[in-house]
Design a protein around this motif. Structure first.
Motif, mmCIF file in Angstrom:
data_model
loop_
_atom_site.group_PDB
_atom_site.id
_atom_site.type_symbol
_atom_site.label_atom_id
_atom_site.label_comp_id
_atom_site.label_asym_id
_atom_site.label_seq_id
_atom_site.Cartn_x
_atom_site.Cartn_y
_atom_site.Cartn_z
ATOM 1 N N ASN A 9 0.823 -1.217 0.000
ATOM 2 C CA ASN A 9 0.000 0.000 0.000
ATOM 3 C C ASN A 9 0.856 1.265 0.000
ATOM 4 N N LEU A 10 1.949 1.222 0.740
ATOM 5 C CA LEU A 10 2.844 2.381 0.799
ATOM 6 C C LEU A 10 3.498 2.634 -0.556
ATOM 7 N N ILE A 11 3.956 1.589 -1.205
ATOM 8 C CA ILE A 11 4.585 1.741 -2.521
ATOM 9 C C ILE A 11 3.585 2.311 -3.529
ATOM 10 N N GLN A 12 2.375 1.794 -3.504
ATOM 11 C CA GLN A 12 1.342 2.311 -4.410
ATOM 12 C C GLN A 12 1.032 3.780 -4.110
ATOM 13 N N SER A 18 3.774 6.822 -13.862
ATOM 14 C CA SER A 18 3.357 5.553 -14.468
ATOM 15 C C SER A 18 4.355 4.452 -14.095
ATOM 16 N N CYS A 19 3.837 3.297 -13.654
ATOM 17 C CA CYS A 19 4.687 2.170 -13.269
ATOM 18 C C CYS A 19 4.221 0.910 -13.990
ATOM 19 N N ASP A 20 5.145 -0.016 -14.227
ATOM 20 C CA ASP A 20 4.768 -1.218 -14.963
ATOM 21 C C ASP A 20 4.583 -2.447 -14.068
ATOM 22 N N PHE A 21 4.584 -2.249 -12.726
ATOM 23 C CA PHE A 21 4.530 -3.428 -11.847
ATOM 24 C C PHE A 21 3.540 -3.302 -10.686
ATOM 25 N N LEU A 22 2.894 -2.156 -10.505
ATOM 26 C CA LEU A 22 2.049 -1.938 -9.334
ATOM 27 C C LEU A 22 0.871 -2.904 -9.261
ATOM 28 N N HIS A 23 0.420 -3.398 -10.397
ATOM 29 C CA HIS A 23 -0.725 -4.315 -10.410
ATOM 30 C C HIS A 23 -0.310 -5.761 -10.675
ATOM 31 N N ASP A 24 1.003 -6.003 -10.606
ATOM 32 C CA ASP A 24 1.525 -7.348 -10.779
ATOM 33 C C ASP A 24 1.720 -7.956 -9.390
ATOM 34 N N SER A 35 10.133 1.427 -14.144
ATOM 35 C CA SER A 35 10.133 -0.004 -14.420
ATOM 36 C C SER A 35 10.481 -0.836 -13.192
ATOM 37 N N TYR A 36 10.070 -2.074 -13.230
ATOM 38 C CA TYR A 36 10.406 -3.026 -12.159
ATOM 39 C C TYR A 36 11.921 -3.181 -11.998
ATOM 40 N N PRO A 37 12.693 -3.372 -13.082
ATOM 41 C CA PRO A 37 14.152 -3.463 -12.925
ATOM 42 C C PRO A 37 14.753 -2.225 -12.257
ATOM 43 N N ARG A 38 14.250 -1.037 -12.621
ATOM 44 C CA ARG A 38 14.752 0.199 -12.032
ATOM 45 C C ARG A 38 14.503 0.207 -10.523
ATOM 46 N N PHE A 39 13.325 -0.272 -10.121
ATOM 47 C CA PHE A 39 12.984 -0.269 -8.697
ATOM 48 C C PHE A 39 13.843 -1.277 -7.929
#
Length: 366
Positions: free
Chosen positions: A254-257, A264-270, A309-313
């Motif tokens: 929840n905190l990350i979201q 825009s992120c490519d992993f928040l709903h994964d 991106s997920y890799p960046r995070f």
């Protein structure tokens, strides 16, 4: 409105002009909220005739100061709206909501003849949201938050510290507000501690006396990262005690979201990737998660990438948690956490061949 009427009567009997004026103004605001503008106008007219500057918030300008350093001993904040949502474990949030509800129903308790103390002690590790909770309570109740500045309160002349504590409590008594004592252990240490000098023990005695007097009609919050250092008598002064722990997996997600909602992120709903991230961040405080998220946003913007991106995070997690920036360790970390060799190559600026070679070398060592 019974609370305000009692305070106005108290101020009159004490010949405390500022207290009467402050609570009368708060009464005006509550009357207007209930639609009784006529009676509110009558009270407001009296205030304007009898005072030079009747505006309620102006009364917070004359803050108490330490007589030696001349530093202001309180900070006043007035929160009309939350600048940031609050994320807490479910049980902690339930306890907090119950406490806030009790504050909102104070007039009903007084009507029943129950003048209950409304003091709250928050404890837990640093960076887990205790100060944010104090601001949240202020926003929910509509009351200004007076935060004691302990660096100014604790005087170099120990005999002055007790006087400073009394000044702060007296200042808060005169105004409709919430008094917040952060880093509470600095002035509330156990009197059984053999390392503390006698004067500091007298400071605790003074603190307890002021809390007892203040708790009769006022709202007191305190927070500490070191609850085991507190004097046993301090705990009995608080009607509500809430632990604020480090976030579990659900709160981390929840905190990350929350902190990444601006980009825009490519992993928040994964679900799978978020679970992996939550596992990597287990034991980290919300304030650290916030720093990590903002660092990743900055890196994304600097690299002219439209999507975080997920890799960046994952890369930023490694940088945040590890002092060793050895290429082999970094590549292994990324690989173990679902970052492809192609993504790793692009992320850290080396060829896929080098990535593959470093991974193979690591496997050979194993």
């Amino acid at each position: 409105m019974r609370t305000e009427l009692l305070k106005i009567i108290e101020g009159g009997l004490e010949k405390n002009r500022e207290k009467v004026k402050s609570y009368a103004q708060l009464l005006v605001e509550k009357l207007r909220a209930e639609g009784d503008d006529k009676f509110a106008d009558r009270i407001r007219n009296i205030i304007e005739k009898k005072t030079v500057h009747p505006v309620y918030l102006d009364e917070f300008m004359s803050k108490p100061v330490d007589q030696d350093s001349r530093l202001e001993m309180v900070d006043v904040s007035i929160t009309d709206h939350l600048t940031e949502d609050i994320v807490l474990p479910k049980i902690t949030k339930i306890k907090l909501d119950q406490y806030i509800s009790s504050l909102k129903h104070r007039n009903e308790f007084i009507k029943m003849g129950l003048d209950l103390p409304e003091s709250l002690l928050l404890y837990g590790p640093p960076g887990c949201g205790k100060t944010s909770i104090a601001h949240y309570i202020s926003q929910q109740t509509g009351l200004p938050l007076i935060t004691a500045q302990l660096d100014a309160m604790v005087s170099s002349l120990l005999g002055s510290t007790s006087k400073n504590i009394r000044r702060i409590f007296d200042y808060a008594k005169e105004r409709p507000c919430i008094l917040f004592l952060d880093e509470f252990d600095a002035i509330a240490k156990s009197r059984d501690d053999e390392h503390e000098v006698g004067e500091l023990k007298r400071v605790v005695n003074s603190l307890l006396q002021n809390i007892d007097s203040f708790n009769q009609n006022n709202i007191l919050l305190a927070a500490t990262n070191h609850e085991k250092l507190l004097d046993p008598a301090v705990w009995r002064r608080f009607s509500t005690v809430i632990e604020v722990p480090k976030p579990a997996e659900e709160e981390i997600v929840n905190l990350i979201q929350l902190f990444l909602k601006a980009i825009s992120c490519d992993f928040l709903h994964d679900t799978k990737k978020m679970s992996k991230i939550a596992l990597l961040l287990k034991g980290i405080s919300p304030s650290d998660i916030k720093v990590l998220c903002y660092n990743t946003i900055k890196a994304t913007v600097i690299e002219n990438e439209e999507t975080l991106s997920y890799p960046r995070f994952i890369y930023q997690i490694y940088l945040f948690k590890h002092v060793n920036e050895d290429s082999s360790a970094l590549i292994r970390y990324l690989n173990d956490n679902g970052v492809t060799q192609a993504e790793t190559s692009k992320l850290i600026g080396i060829s896929i061949r080098q990535v593959r070679k470093l991974l193979n070398d690591e496997e050979d060592k194993i």
